[in-house]
Design a protein around this motif. Structure first.
Motif, mmCIF file in Angstrom:
data_model
loop_
_atom_site.group_PDB
_atom_site.id
_atom_site.type_symbol
_atom_site.label_atom_id
_atom_site.label_comp_id
_atom_site.label_asym_id
_atom_site.label_seq_id
_atom_site.Cartn_x
_atom_site.Cartn_y
_atom_site.Cartn_z
ATOM 1 N N TRP A 54 0.831 -1.206 0.000
ATOM 2 C CA TRP A 54 0.000 0.000 0.000
ATOM 3 C C TRP A 54 0.867 1.258 0.000
ATOM 4 N N LYS A 55 1.910 1.252 0.792
ATOM 5 C CA LYS A 55 2.795 2.422 0.840
ATOM 6 C C LYS A 55 3.362 2.716 -0.541
ATOM 7 N N GLU A 56 3.788 1.689 -1.233
ATOM 8 C CA GLU A 56 4.341 1.868 -2.578
ATOM 9 C C GLU A 56 3.255 2.310 -3.561
ATOM 10 N N PHE A 57 2.102 1.661 -3.504
ATOM 11 C CA PHE A 57 0.995 2.000 -4.401
ATOM 12 C C PHE A 57 0.531 3.435 -4.177
ATOM 13 N N SER A 58 0.332 3.819 -2.918
ATOM 14 C CA SER A 58 -0.172 5.168 -2.641
ATOM 15 C C SER A 58 0.886 6.237 -2.900
ATOM 16 N N LYS A 59 2.148 5.859 -2.882
ATOM 17 C CA LYS A 59 3.202 6.805 -3.251
ATOM 18 C C LYS A 59 3.137 7.085 -4.754
ATOM 19 N N GLN A 60 2.881 6.047 -5.531
ATOM 20 C CA GLN A 60 2.781 6.198 -6.980
ATOM 21 C C GLN A 60 1.438 6.785 -7.413
ATOM 22 N N HIS A 61 0.411 6.582 -6.595
ATOM 23 C CA HIS A 61 -0.944 7.045 -6.916
ATOM 24 C C HIS A 61 -1.515 7.774 -5.697
ATOM 25 N N PRO A 62 -1.030 8.980 -5.418
ATOM 26 C CA PRO A 62 -1.411 9.681 -4.185
ATOM 27 C C PRO A 62 -2.896 10.014 -4.072
ATOM 28 N N VAL A 63 -3.618 9.981 -5.170
ATOM 29 C CA VAL A 63 -5.052 10.265 -5.114
ATOM 30 C C VAL A 63 -5.771 9.266 -4.198
#
Length: 92
Positions: A54-63
């Motif tokens: 999740w940390k990696e995903f939300s870093k790439q997709h901050p929305v």
């Protein structure tokens, strides 16, 4: 046109951006969201088992960052007011 972060046009653009991104995740069509699901009640259901992903995903997709474990409170309202585009051969 540059909008102030507090003007109505900027807010509506941001709301549409969030809505459109969530719709694509729900429809399994958001690029880079493979393996993630979104639910209006629990968001992306982040837990200890997938927190690093999740940390990696939300870093790439901050929305999506605010929706780790909760849905977007305005989703239904925005969904109701945004126009839809009918598609197909027999749309008049």
């Amino acid at each position: 046109m540059i909008h102030s972060p507090f003007c109505h046009a900027h807010i509506s653009c941001q709301m549409k951006k969030i809505h459109d991104a969530l719709i694509l995740v729900i429809q399994k069509r958001y690029p880079g969201a493979s393996g993630w699901t979104y639910d209006q009640q629990v968001g992306f259901s982040v837990c200890d088992d997938n927190r690093e992903e999740w940390k990696e995903f939300s870093k790439q997709h901050p929305v999506f960052k605010p929706f780790a474990n909760k849905g977007w409170e305005f989703f239904d309202d925005v969904n109701d007011i945004l126009p839809t585009r009918a598609r197909g051969m027999h749309v008049f």
